[in-house]
Design a protein around this motif. Structure first.
Motif, PDB file in Angstrom:
ATOM      1  N   GLY A 269     -19.643  -8.630 -27.202  1.00  0.00           N
ATOM      2  CA  GLY A 269     -19.133  -7.360 -26.707  1.00  0.00           C
ATOM      3  C   GLY A 269     -18.179  -7.442 -25.536  1.00  0.00           C
ATOM      4  O   GLY A 269     -17.694  -6.409 -25.065  1.00  0.00           O
ATOM      5  N   ALA A 270     -17.882  -8.659 -25.042  1.00  0.00           N
ATOM      6  CA  ALA A 270     -16.973  -8.797 -23.909  1.00  0.00           C
ATOM      7  C   ALA A 270     -15.538  -8.487 -24.330  1.00  0.00           C
ATOM      8  O   ALA A 270     -15.130  -8.749 -25.465  1.00  0.00           O
ATOM      9  N   ASN A 271     -14.752  -7.934 -23.407  1.00  0.00           N
ATOM     10  CA  ASN A 271     -13.372  -7.579 -23.712  1.00  0.00           C
ATOM     11  C   ASN A 271     -12.454  -8.795 -23.733  1.00  0.00           C
ATOM     12  O   ASN A 271     -11.436  -8.804 -24.429  1.00  0.00           O
ATOM     13  N   SER A 272     -12.787  -9.818 -22.952  1.00  0.00           N
ATOM     14  CA  SER A 272     -11.984 -11.031 -22.920  1.00  0.00           C
ATOM     15  C   SER A 272     -12.866 -12.192 -22.497  1.00  0.00           C
ATOM     16  O   SER A 272     -13.940 -11.993 -21.904  1.00  0.00           O
ATOM     17  N   TYR A 273     -12.417 -13.395 -22.784  1.00  0.00           N
ATOM     18  CA  TYR A 273     -13.207 -14.571 -22.442  1.00  0.00           C
ATOM     19  C   TYR A 273     -12.274 -15.766 -22.278  1.00  0.00           C
ATOM     20  O   TYR A 273     -11.197 -15.843 -22.876  1.00  0.00           O
ATOM     21  N   SER A 274     -12.694 -16.707 -21.424  1.00  0.00           N
ATOM     22  CA  SER A 274     -11.886 -17.899 -21.179  1.00  0.00           C
ATOM     23  C   SER A 274     -12.717 -18.954 -20.476  1.00  0.00           C
ATOM     24  O   SER A 274     -13.733 -18.659 -19.837  1.00  0.00           O
ATOM     25  N   ILE A 275     -12.267 -20.212 -20.599  1.00  0.00           N
ATOM     26  CA  ILE A 275     -12.866 -21.361 -19.916  1.00  0.00           C
ATOM     27  C   ILE A 275     -11.698 -22.169 -19.373  1.00  0.00           C
ATOM     28  O   ILE A 275     -10.899 -22.700 -20.149  1.00  0.00           O
ATOM     29  N   SER A 276     -11.561 -22.259 -18.051  1.00  0.00           N
ATOM     30  CA  SER A 276     -10.331 -22.782 -17.472  1.00  0.00           C
ATOM     31  C   SER A 276     -10.574 -23.762 -16.334  1.00  0.00           C
ATOM     32  O   SER A 276     -11.551 -23.666 -15.593  1.00  0.00           O
ATOM     33  N   VAL A 277      -9.620 -24.694 -16.187  1.00  0.00           N
ATOM     34  CA  VAL A 277      -9.420 -25.455 -14.968  1.00  0.00           C
ATOM     35  C   VAL A 277      -8.454 -24.654 -14.108  1.00  0.00           C
ATOM     36  O   VAL A 277      -7.503 -24.057 -14.626  1.00  0.00           O
ATOM     37  N   ILE A 278      -8.690 -24.609 -12.796  1.00  0.00           N
ATOM     38  CA  ILE A 278      -7.815 -23.812 -11.937  1.00  0.00           C
ATOM     39  C   ILE A 278      -7.305 -24.634 -10.761  1.00  0.00           C
ATOM     40  O   ILE A 278      -7.897 -25.640 -10.361  1.00  0.00           O
ATOM     41  N   ASP A 279      -6.192 -24.179 -10.211  1.00  0.00           N
ATOM     42  CA  ASP A 279      -5.602 -24.769  -9.011  1.00  0.00           C
ATOM     43  C   ASP A 279      -4.929 -23.654  -8.223  1.00  0.00           C
ATOM     44  O   ASP A 279      -4.662 -22.570  -8.751  1.00  0.00           O
ATOM     45  N   GLY A 280      -4.666 -23.913  -6.944  1.00  0.00           N
ATOM     46  CA  GLY A 280      -4.037 -22.903  -6.114  1.00  0.00           C
ATOM     47  C   GLY A 280      -4.904 -21.678  -5.911  1.00  0.00           C
ATOM     48  O   GLY A 280      -4.390 -20.573  -5.707  1.00  0.00           O
TER      49      GLY A 280
ATOM     50  N   SER B 136      -8.023 -17.242 -29.814  1.00  0.00           N
ATOM     51  CA  SER B 136      -8.317 -18.666 -30.052  1.00  0.00           C
ATOM     52  C   SER B 136      -7.062 -19.457 -29.703  1.00  0.00           C
ATOM     53  O   SER B 136      -6.327 -19.928 -30.569  1.00  0.00           O
ATOM     54  N   ARG B 137      -6.826 -19.602 -28.397  1.00  0.00           N
ATOM     55  CA  ARG B 137      -5.612 -20.251 -27.948  1.00  0.00           C
ATOM     56  C   ARG B 137      -5.896 -21.088 -26.710  1.00  0.00           C
ATOM     57  O   ARG B 137      -6.943 -20.963 -26.067  1.00  0.00           O
ATOM     58  N   LEU B 138      -4.930 -21.929 -26.360  1.00  0.00           N
ATOM     59  CA  LEU B 138      -4.888 -22.589 -25.067  1.00  0.00           C
ATOM     60  C   LEU B 138      -3.813 -21.887 -24.259  1.00  0.00           C
ATOM     61  O   LEU B 138      -2.749 -21.556 -24.790  1.00  0.00           O
ATOM     62  N   ALA B 139      -4.090 -21.641 -22.978  1.00  0.00           N
ATOM     63  CA  ALA B 139      -3.130 -20.891 -22.170  1.00  0.00           C
ATOM     64  C   ALA B 139      -3.027 -21.490 -20.781  1.00  0.00           C
ATOM     65  O   ALA B 139      -3.987 -22.041 -20.237  1.00  0.00           O
ATOM     66  N   ILE B 140      -1.845 -21.370 -20.206  1.00  0.00           N
ATOM     67  CA  ILE B 140      -1.634 -21.721 -18.812  1.00  0.00           C
ATOM     68  C   ILE B 140      -0.916 -20.558 -18.167  1.00  0.00           C
ATOM     69  O   ILE B 140      -0.045 -19.926 -18.785  1.00  0.00           O
ATOM     70  N   GLY B 141      -1.321 -20.210 -16.945  1.00  0.00           N
ATOM     71  CA  GLY B 141      -0.699 -19.054 -16.337  1.00  0.00           C
ATOM     72  C   GLY B 141      -1.207 -18.774 -14.944  1.00  0.00           C
ATOM     73  O   GLY B 141      -1.976 -19.536 -14.362  1.00  0.00           O
ATOM     74  N   HIS B 142      -0.781 -17.650 -14.418  1.00  0.00           N
ATOM     75  CA  HIS B 142      -1.080 -17.209 -13.071  1.00  0.00           C
ATOM     76  C   HIS B 142      -2.009 -16.010 -13.167  1.00  0.00           C
ATOM     77  O   HIS B 142      -1.751 -15.079 -13.932  1.00  0.00           O
TER      78      HIS B 142
ATOM     79  N   GLU C 281       2.289 -13.728 -16.381  1.00  0.00           N
ATOM     80  CA  GLU C 281       3.236 -14.798 -16.702  1.00  0.00           C
ATOM     81  C   GLU C 281       2.552 -16.001 -17.343  1.00  0.00           C
ATOM     82  O   GLU C 281       2.738 -17.136 -16.938  1.00  0.00           O
ATOM     83  N   SER C 282       1.750 -15.780 -18.376  1.00  0.00           N
ATOM     84  CA  SER C 282       1.063 -16.884 -19.041  1.00  0.00           C
ATOM     85  C   SER C 282       1.892 -17.417 -20.204  1.00  0.00           C
ATOM     86  O   SER C 282       2.722 -16.721 -20.774  1.00  0.00           O
ATOM     87  N   VAL C 283       1.643 -18.689 -20.520  1.00  0.00           N
ATOM     88  CA  VAL C 283       2.242 -19.331 -21.690  1.00  0.00           C
ATOM     89  C   VAL C 283       1.095 -19.712 -22.607  1.00  0.00           C
ATOM     90  O   VAL C 283       0.156 -20.410 -22.185  1.00  0.00           O
ATOM     91  N   ASN C 284       1.141 -19.258 -23.856  1.00  0.00           N
ATOM     92  CA  ASN C 284       0.045 -19.473 -24.791  1.00  0.00           C
ATOM     93  C   ASN C 284       0.447 -20.435 -25.899  1.00  0.00           C
ATOM     94  O   ASN C 284       1.602 -20.465 -26.337  1.00  0.00           O
ATOM     95  N   SER C 285      -0.526 -21.185 -26.390  1.00  0.00           N
ATOM     96  CA  SER C 285      -0.308 -22.053 -27.537  1.00  0.00           C
ATOM     97  C   SER C 285      -0.325 -21.226 -28.814  1.00  0.00           C
ATOM     98  O   SER C 285      -0.715 -20.055 -28.810  1.00  0.00           O
ATOM     99  N   PRO C 286       0.067 -21.823 -29.933  1.00  0.00           N
ATOM    100  CA  PRO C 286      -0.212 -21.186 -31.220  1.00  0.00           C
ATOM    101  C   PRO C 286      -1.728 -21.053 -31.419  1.00  0.00           C
ATOM    102  O   PRO C 286      -2.521 -21.578 -30.625  1.00  0.00           O
ATOM    103  N   ASP C 287      -2.120 -20.352 -32.444  1.00  0.00           N
ATOM    104  CA  ASP C 287      -3.541 -20.212 -32.748  1.00  0.00           C
ATOM    105  C   ASP C 287      -4.199 -21.586 -32.815  1.00  0.00           C
ATOM    106  O   ASP C 287      -3.676 -22.518 -33.442  1.00  0.00           O
ATOM    107  N   TRP C 288      -5.352 -21.727 -32.142  1.00  0.00           N
ATOM    108  CA  TRP C 288      -6.063 -23.008 -32.079  1.00  0.00           C
ATOM    109  C   TRP C 288      -7.492 -22.783 -32.567  1.00  0.00           C
ATOM    110  O   TRP C 288      -8.348 -22.371 -31.800  1.00  0.00           O
TER     111      TRP C 288
END
Length: 250
Positions: free
Chosen positions: A134-145, A162-168, A176-183
């Motif tokens: 039921g969550a609206n969004s989900y992610s598992i990330s390494v972070i910096d800054g 179902s993607r990999l993403a890098i962003g702010h 300003e995120s950049v997303n991979s194709p479907d993964w």
């Protein structure tokens, strides 16, 4: 969205920030984490071709000296003292893993190796258990800054659908995120993942691989933040982190 922030504040020089327990050997190569020159990848020969203290399997530049490990924590000693938890979310150590269950909210664990070098390579390994229904969004990330006062950071990792993403990210919102194709492997139940973010003066890079599956990368993107904490962030997922490794390069 409320957030849970866990910050590890340690100071020192050289090989600092180690969550080291005598006799703990994260990679099973027979060498304790505290003296292992590549604590997350088995290298019993401890080969270090450039003599900079980082073993070849871990060294971003194995034939050019100058790299050094500024942080490794294999969570073998339980939740270290000095970590501060704010807000909701449950952090606990079971066995050698740091587990988090933030429900449909967000949790962050961070450490300040700020300004050590122009380039950082931040690597984590984790076991993915499940998403929060039921969550609206989900992610598992390494972070910096990461700035805990406004929850602002650069991030790299698996994200919905179902993607990999890098962003702010600022206060739970991604800009300003950049997303991979479907993964399709992005949220494989019981998957074992290794995710690495590289942060240089001019670019961010992001790669993630699942054991027995595929590897995904996203194109480099300019960083928005040049200072702050490094760490891990989870939104609406149950995860067990095996380790966090940070290597600094000239």
């Amino acid at each position: 969205m409320r957030s849970s922030v866990l910050v590890l504040a340690l100071v020192g020089c050289g090989r600092i920030g180690f969550g080291v327990v005598v006799g703990h050997d994260e990679d099973g190569d027979g060498i304790d984490d505290g003296t292992d020159n590549c604590p997350n990848i088995a290298n019993p020969d401890q080969l270090d071709s450039d003599g900079d203290g980082v073993g070849d399997p871990c060294d971003p530049h194995p034939t050019t000296p100058g790299d050094h490990i500024v942080l490794f924590d294999g969570f073998g000693g339980g939740l270290p003292t000095g970590w501060l938890l704010q807000g909701a979310g449950t952090w606990r150590v079971e066995g050698d893993d740091l587990h988090v269950e933030p429900g449909d909210q967000e949790a962050t664990v961070a450490y300040p190796p700020d300004n050590f070098a122009p380039t950082l390579s931040i690597t984590s390994a984790h076991h993915f258990y499940k998403l929060t229904a039921g969550a609206n969004s989900y992610s598992i990330s390494v972070i910096d800054g990461f700035d805990p006062s406004v929850l602002e950071s650069e991030k790299c990792g698996e994200t919905d659908p179902s993607r990999l993403a890098i962003g702010h990210e600022v206060n739970g919102s991604t800009h300003e995120s950049v997303n991979s194709p479907d993964w399709p492997d992005a949220f494989v139940v019981d998957g074992e993942f290794v995710t690495t973010m590289t942060h240089t003066i001019g670019a961010l890079g992001c790669t993630s691989a699942v054991t027995g599956g595929s590897t995904m990368s996203v194109p480099a993107t300019p960083p928005y933040r040049t200072s702050g904490l490094v760490g891990l962030r989870v939104r609406a997922a149950t995860v067990g982190f095996h380790y966090l490794l940070v290597i600094a390069s000239p």
